[in-house]
Motif scaffolding. Structure first.
Motif, PDB file in Angstrom:
ATOM      1  N   ALA A   1       0.835  -1.204   0.000  1.00 15.35           N
ATOM      2  CA  ALA A   1       0.000   0.000   0.000  1.00 15.35           C
ATOM      3  C   ALA A   1       0.869   1.253   0.000  1.00 15.35           C
ATOM      4  O   ALA A   1       0.570   2.238  -0.703  1.00 15.35           O
ATOM      5  CB  ALA A   1      -0.927  -0.004   1.216  1.00 15.35           C
ATOM      6  N   ALA A   2       1.957   1.237   0.780  1.00 16.98           N
ATOM      7  CA  ALA A   2       2.859   2.391   0.825  1.00 16.98           C
ATOM      8  C   ALA A   2       3.543   2.599  -0.516  1.00 16.98           C
ATOM      9  O   ALA A   2       3.685   3.742  -0.980  1.00 16.98           O
ATOM     10  CB  ALA A   2       3.898   2.188   1.923  1.00 16.98           C
TER      11      ALA A   2
ATOM     12  N   ASP B   1       2.407   1.820  -3.481  1.00 22.68           N
ATOM     13  CA  ASP B   1       1.411   2.379  -4.408  1.00 22.68           C
ATOM     14  C   ASP B   1       1.237   3.876  -4.176  1.00 22.68           C
ATOM     15  O   ASP B   1       1.172   4.676  -5.126  1.00 22.68           O
ATOM     16  CB  ASP B   1       0.066   1.663  -4.241  1.00 22.68           C
ATOM     17  CG  ASP B   1       0.075   0.251  -4.790  1.00 22.68           C
ATOM     18  OD1 ASP B   1       0.996  -0.084  -5.571  1.00 22.68           O
ATOM     19  OD2 ASP B   1      -0.838  -0.523  -4.434  1.00 22.68           O
ATOM     20  N   GLU B   2       1.152   4.271  -2.887  1.00 21.61           N
ATOM     21  CA  GLU B   2       0.975   5.685  -2.561  1.00 21.61           C
ATOM     22  C   GLU B   2       2.191   6.504  -2.998  1.00 21.61           C
ATOM     23  O   GLU B   2       2.053   7.608  -3.541  1.00 21.61           O
ATOM     24  CB  GLU B   2       0.747   5.849  -1.058  1.00 21.61           C
ATOM     25  CG  GLU B   2      -0.626   5.432  -0.582  1.00 21.61           C
ATOM     26  CD  GLU B   2      -1.677   6.492  -0.863  1.00 21.61           C
ATOM     27  OE1 GLU B   2      -1.312   7.601  -1.300  1.00 21.61           O
ATOM     28  OE2 GLU B   2      -2.864   6.209  -0.657  1.00 21.61           O
TER      29      GLU B   2
ATOM     30  N   GLU C   1       2.099   6.979  -6.740  1.00 21.31           N
ATOM     31  CA  GLU C   1       1.055   7.919  -7.132  1.00 21.31           C
ATOM     32  C   GLU C   1       1.464   9.361  -6.827  1.00 21.31           C
ATOM     33  O   GLU C   1       1.222  10.280  -7.624  1.00 21.31           O
ATOM     34  CB  GLU C   1      -0.261   7.591  -6.427  1.00 21.31           C
ATOM     35  CG  GLU C   1      -0.975   6.370  -6.972  1.00 21.31           C
ATOM     36  CD  GLU C   1      -1.337   6.529  -8.445  1.00 21.31           C
ATOM     37  OE1 GLU C   1      -1.834   7.617  -8.830  1.00 21.31           O
ATOM     38  OE2 GLU C   1      -1.098   5.580  -9.214  1.00 21.31           O
ATOM     39  N   ARG C   2       2.103   9.568  -5.698  1.00 22.42           N
ATOM     40  CA  ARG C   2       2.521  10.918  -5.325  1.00 22.42           C
ATOM     41  C   ARG C   2       3.627  11.426  -6.243  1.00 22.42           C
ATOM     42  O   ARG C   2       3.676  12.619  -6.577  1.00 22.42           O
ATOM     43  CB  ARG C   2       2.956  10.936  -3.856  1.00 22.42           C
ATOM     44  CG  ARG C   2       1.773  10.819  -2.910  1.00 22.42           C
ATOM     45  CD  ARG C   2       2.172  10.331  -1.529  1.00 22.42           C
ATOM     46  NE  ARG C   2       0.981   9.886  -0.816  1.00 22.42           N
ATOM     47  CZ  ARG C   2       0.238  10.653  -0.025  1.00 22.42           C
ATOM     48  NH1 ARG C   2       0.595  11.917   0.167  1.00 22.42           N
ATOM     49  NH2 ARG C   2      -0.832  10.175   0.561  1.00 22.42           N
TER      50      ARG C   2
ATOM     51  N   ALA D   1       7.237   7.492   4.013  1.00 22.06           N
ATOM     52  CA  ALA D   1       6.080   6.640   4.304  1.00 22.06           C
ATOM     53  C   ALA D   1       6.368   5.918   5.610  1.00 22.06           C
ATOM     54  O   ALA D   1       7.434   5.324   5.773  1.00 22.06           O
ATOM     55  CB  ALA D   1       5.852   5.632   3.175  1.00 22.06           C
TER      56      ALA D   1
ATOM     57  N   ASP E   1       0.069  13.932   5.498  1.00 20.72           N
ATOM     58  CA  ASP E   1      -1.297  13.424   5.402  1.00 20.72           C
ATOM     59  C   ASP E   1      -1.336  11.954   5.758  1.00 20.72           C
ATOM     60  O   ASP E   1      -0.294  11.313   5.983  1.00 20.72           O
ATOM     61  CB  ASP E   1      -1.922  13.700   4.026  1.00 20.72           C
ATOM     62  CG  ASP E   1      -1.136  13.090   2.895  1.00 20.72           C
ATOM     63  OD1 ASP E   1      -1.757  12.596   1.954  1.00 20.72           O
ATOM     64  OD2 ASP E   1       0.109  13.097   2.942  1.00 20.72           O
TER      65      ASP E   1
ATOM     66  N   SER F   1      -3.400   7.921   5.640  1.00 26.46           N
ATOM     67  CA  SER F   1      -4.281   6.919   5.050  1.00 26.46           C
ATOM     68  C   SER F   1      -4.430   5.803   6.086  1.00 26.46           C
ATOM     69  O   SER F   1      -3.432   5.341   6.657  1.00 26.46           O
ATOM     70  CB  SER F   1      -3.670   6.364   3.754  1.00 26.46           C
ATOM     71  OG  SER F   1      -4.450   5.305   3.236  1.00 26.46           O
TER      72      SER F   1
ATOM     73  N   PHE G   1       2.199   9.931   5.436  1.00 27.29           N
ATOM     74  CA  PHE G   1       3.045  10.296   4.303  1.00 27.29           C
ATOM     75  C   PHE G   1       3.479  11.746   4.491  1.00 27.29           C
ATOM     76  O   PHE G   1       2.643  12.645   4.618  1.00 27.29           O
ATOM     77  CB  PHE G   1       2.302  10.102   2.987  1.00 27.29           C
ATOM     78  CG  PHE G   1       1.913   8.670   2.747  1.00 27.29           C
ATOM     79  CD1 PHE G   1       2.804   7.785   2.158  1.00 27.29           C
ATOM     80  CD2 PHE G   1       0.681   8.199   3.169  1.00 27.29           C
ATOM     81  CE1 PHE G   1       2.455   6.454   1.967  1.00 27.29           C
ATOM     82  CE2 PHE G   1       0.327   6.866   2.983  1.00 27.29           C
ATOM     83  CZ  PHE G   1       1.220   5.996   2.380  1.00 27.29           C
TER      84      PHE G   1
END
Length: 270
Positions: free
Chosen positions: A29-30, A32-33, A36-37, A116, A169, A171, A234
């Motif tokens: 998950a990290a 992927d984030e 994306e960032r 992350a 931020d 998640s 993040f």
């Protein structure tokens, strides 16, 4: 006086070495984030570094990146990188500000740091159940879940480390487990079991975990199982540069907010 260490580094290294990769969902998950960032930044990074305790897992997240082992002193050259990703290990650092400062120094002008990590709400249910169970069974409490930073505190650390345009931020993942044993199995598979320096070294009484499982089921049920929270934070910040946007000086606005909103401006009396 120096602070006692938070983490038993030898125990942490053993736990990580025994991680079997069957529960990498937090890292996935990290990753992927992070990707994306980086897409949102819309900039090509050619001199990236990734700080991680799991190099085989993270090395391809940024193509061509230098993989740097997680340690108290990071193997990062000053001004050598346009991007540093600190990947899912800052929550075990004895000196998180020091880690951020080392990453900041490794960035060239206008370079990006992206962190992350796990945040303070992670395993809050487990912390509560174990604490109450231990108080009942042994009459005391010992540290069993690592303390993790809150988002406001960690966002402020970016500024202390000398980074510009800081953003923090969150998640949150909520995961269902059959029981406490199932959750503990995932934590072992991640290499995230108790490596606190102040932990009790003697084996815990069997009754402790049986009671903790019962309390957990009562307080945090989820269908036929139990719920566990994993809070992922993040953090982003930039090495200062004269080309970056700067906040406007107070009183320098060229338009009134009332005009933008289409409402009359209220007069204030002194």
């Amino acid at each position: 006086m120096s602070q006692p260490p938070l983490t038993d580094r030898t125990a942490l290294a053993l736990h990580r070495a025994r991680a079997d990769g069957s529960a990498w969902f937090l890292h996935e998950a990290a990753m992927d984030e992070v990707q994306e960032r980086l897409k949102d930044v819309n900039r090509a990074f050619t001199k990236a570094a990734i700080v991680t305790a799991h190099p085989d897992l993270w090395r391809d997240v940024v193509p061509g990146a230098t993989v740097v082992p997680e340690a108290d002193v990071l193997d990062l050259a000053v001004g050598a990188h346009d991007l540093v990703v600190h990947a899912m290990c800052l929550h075990w650092a004895d000196d998180p500000v020091g880690q951020l400062i080392q990453c900041r120094r490794a960035l060239e002008e206008d370079g990006l740091l992206l962190v992350a990590m796990l945040g303070g709400e992670t395993l809050s249910e487990l912390r509560a159940a174990l604490g109450q169970a231990e108080a009942e069974v042994t009459g005391g409490m010992s540290p069993r879940v690592a303390p993790m930073g809150e988002i406001r505190e960690l966002g402020a650390l970016l500024g202390r480390a000398g980074l510009a345009l800081p953003v923090a931020d969150v998640s949150t993942l909520r995961v269902r487990y059959r029981d406490l044993r199932h959750l503990a199995g995932d934590l072992r598979a991640m290499g995230e079991t108790n490596a606190l320096a102040a932990r009790h070294r003697a084996p815990a009484p069997r009754a402790l975990f049986a009671r903790a499982d019962g309390l957990y089921r009562e307080a945090f049920p989820d269908g036929e199982g139990i719920a566990a929270t994993f809070q992922m934070l993040f953090l982003t910040g930039w090495a200062p540069s004269d080309t970056q946007q700067k906040p406007l000086r107070p009183g320098s606005a060229q338009a009134r907010l009332a005009d933008a909103l289409g409402v009359p401006e209220l007069e204030t009396k002194r």
